[in-house]
Write a protein that holds these residues in place. Structure first.
Motif, short mmCIF file in Angstrom:
data_model
loop_
_atom_site.label_atom_id
_atom_site.label_comp_id
_atom_site.label_asym_id
_atom_site.label_seq_id
_atom_site.Cartn_x
_atom_site.Cartn_y
_atom_site.Cartn_z
N ARG A 19 0.90 -1.12 0.16
CA ARG A 19 -0.11 0.07 0.13
C ARG A 19 1.00 1.31 -0.01
O ARG A 19 2.05 1.29 0.78
N ASN A 78 6.61 3.05 -3.34
CA ASN A 78 4.97 3.32 -3.75
C ASN A 78 4.52 4.47 -2.92
O ASN A 78 4.27 4.70 -1.95
N VAL A 93 2.70 8.12 -2.95
CA VAL A 93 1.40 8.96 -3.70
C VAL A 93 1.48 10.66 -3.14
O VAL A 93 1.69 10.67 -1.88
N PHE A 108 -9.54 10.36 -1.72
CA PHE A 108 -8.29 9.43 -2.16
C PHE A 108 -8.62 8.28 -1.18
O PHE A 108 -8.68 7.09 -1.42
N LYS A 147 -11.21 5.61 -1.43
CA LYS A 147 -11.12 4.53 -2.53
C LYS A 147 -9.98 3.72 -2.20
O LYS A 147 -9.69 2.87 -2.84
N ASN A 148 -8.73 4.13 -1.35
CA ASN A 148 -7.62 3.61 -1.49
C ASN A 148 -7.05 3.33 -0.06
O ASN A 148 -7.35 4.15 0.90
N ASN A 149 -6.48 2.17 0.25
CA ASN A 149 -5.67 1.93 1.64
C ASN A 149 -4.29 2.56 1.27
O ASN A 149 -3.59 2.20 0.47
N VAL A 150 -3.97 3.02 2.63
CA VAL A 150 -2.49 3.63 2.62
C VAL A 150 -1.60 2.82 3.71
O VAL A 150 -2.40 2.53 4.89
#
Length: 491
Positions: A9, A35, A37, A48, A51-54
């Protein structure tokens, strides 16, 4: 070892200044975090995250539209487990304290020092990883069944202690942190290491190396490789095992024998995930999980100054201790059957049966070589097998040649409990009485160990079966006389 070497992630960095975002990204990528962002508008963060796991969030405190303080409250509400590091150019103690109270894990002051950033990020990810491992362990303890029993298919056991070890391995296998496996020779440390690798989900190879005979130059060359011209004969560059195991697991067997200079190099690999090939001034990044094993007590080595404290504490993050075979006697018949089936198939012979006396005999033996020793005994017995039923004689010759059952320790040293007897003039027993009492105790223990089989018990005691039978009758008569004495009326 750090998760950033193969992140599942992303790390999210939020700052309204594009130059600051570029600086953060360059520093993190150069440190092995691939990785990343970046978002330069605080209003994009919540959509964000929906919709996304970090894995981690670096959050600037002073931004237009939504401040870092406001965003932090929403982040804690929708993803409370994700660590947040606050970044601020203002040394505002009150604002930082408020953010920590609202759930931020740490803070960083601008201008950001690169090494400081790396250390803060690494610490935050290590804390998160430990929290995830603890959650997995709690779930594992509540769940009685193994999730992946196939990973332990090569380990033949029904012992509860071994089953508990399997559950622990399932819980810590996804971790990137080192694992130390301890146990006597022949207990199956490498099999456990392979199972952990299979459970980890890592795509790279499982690479095993025994480092017991390595000096420092050989250790460095084997693990880290060398560049061309590093030493006489180095006509071309050669990658080391760390590179071969990239994305996988490197199993270091007998780590208790590692020389002190080599321990320093291994520590750097564990802490920073980087190393120098022999003859090179350029650091290389590593992506490998270390599993180590030893039959030595490295805690004792540490106290004697023979093992580095910092490396010791790195290695013992996760520990697995495999009990010796003599502590799990119920595994002996299962292992015996397994090895007989295996050898019979290899030799293309019919699997022989055996007398129950054989299991009692094997249970009476201390097995200093553990499962590996039993494996060799079965193979030798089957090679000498000529009749329908497997003879116990090969096992008996081996056992009584090696030493009296249950009188040898893990390394074959004498462990005779009679050596520890100590009397004074006040409590010294009469020789005749002491001799009779000790004989009764030994006979009773031998019969218990042999499950009542007089032939096995006699061999344990080193006497003939006829002599044991006579002694058992004598003991029975003495006990009967004692009961009669108790029942007799007082005079």
């Amino acid at each position: 070892m750090d998760r950033h070497t193969f992140p599942a992630r992303p790390i999210l960095v939020v700052d309204d200044e594009r130059a600051a975002l570029d600086g953060f990204e360059i520093t993190l990528v150069s440190s092995g975090y691939t990785n990343i962002v970046t978002l330069d508008d605080s209003r994009k963060v919540l959509p964000f995250l929906a919709k996304n796991n970090v894995e981690l969030i670096l959050l600037d405190l002073i931004m237009p539209h939504l401040s870092g303080s406001e965003l932090l409250l929403e982040i804690r509400r929708i993803c409370p487990d994700v660590p947040v590091l606050i970044i601020t150019a203002v040394n505002d103690v009150d604002s930082v304290v408020e953010c920590i109270r609202n759930g931020a894990q740490d803070y960083i002051i601008k201008p950001v020092d690169k090494d400081h950033l790396r250390n803060r990020v690494r610490k935050a990810l290590e804390v998160r990883e430990l929290e995830q491992e603890n959650a997995l362990l709690r779930e594992s303890l509540l769940d009685e069944a193994l999730l992946h029993p196939e990973a332990f298919a090569e380990i033949v056991t029904q012992d509860p202690k071994m089953c508990a070890i399997f559950k622990y391995c399932e819980a810590v296998a996804p971790s990137t942190r080192p694992i130390l496996i301890t146990g006597e020779t022949g207990t199956g440390k490498e099999l456990i290491a392979r199972s952990i690798h299979d459970l980890s989900g890592r795509k790279g190879e499982f690479v095993a190396v025994n480092i017991a005979a390595f000096d420092d130059p050989m250790f460095a060359d084997t693990l880290f490789g060398h560049v061309r011209g590093a030493f006489t004969g180095a006509e071309s560059a050669r990658p080391g095992l760390v590179e071969k195991a990239a994305g996988g697991t490197l199993f270091l067997d007998e780590i208790g024998d590692l020389p002190l200079p080599s321990q320093v190099k291994l520590l750097r690999l564990l802490q920073e995930q980087e190393y120098f090939p022999v003859g090179s001034d350029s650091l290389k990044k590593a992506n490998v999980r270390i599993v180590a094993s030893t039959l030595k007590n490295i805690g004792d080595l540490r106290r004697k100054g023979q093992f580095r404290e910092d490396l010791y504490y790195r290695l013992i993050t996760h520990q697995v201790h495999i009990p010796p075979l003599r502590e799990r006697p119920n595994d002996i018949p299962r292992l015996l059957d397994h090895f007989l089936d295996q050898d019979a198939r290899e030799l293309r012979r019919k699997r022989p049966s055996y007398h129950p006396e054989l299991v009692n005999l094997l249970r009476s033996y201390a097995f200093p070589g553990n499962v590996r020793e039993l494996r060799a005994m079965v193979g030798d017995a089957l090679m000498n097998h000529t009749s329908r039923m497997l003879s116990s004689e090969t096992f008996k010759r081996y056992i009584f040649q090696e030493g009296e059952p249950e009188t040898r320790g893990a390394e074959g040293r004498s462990a005779n409990p009679l050596d520890n007897l100590d009397f004074s003039a006040d409590n010294m027993p009469r020789l005749k009485v002491a001799t009779q009492k000790v004989a009764q105790i030994l006979i009773s223990q031998a019969m218990r160990i042999s499950c009542g089989n007089q032939t096995v018990a006699a061999r344990i005691l080193g006497i003939s079966q006829q002599a044991l039978s006579a002694k058992l009758k004598k003991v029975s008569l003495c006990e009967s006389d004692s009961e009669d004495d108790l029942d007799a009326p007082a005079r």
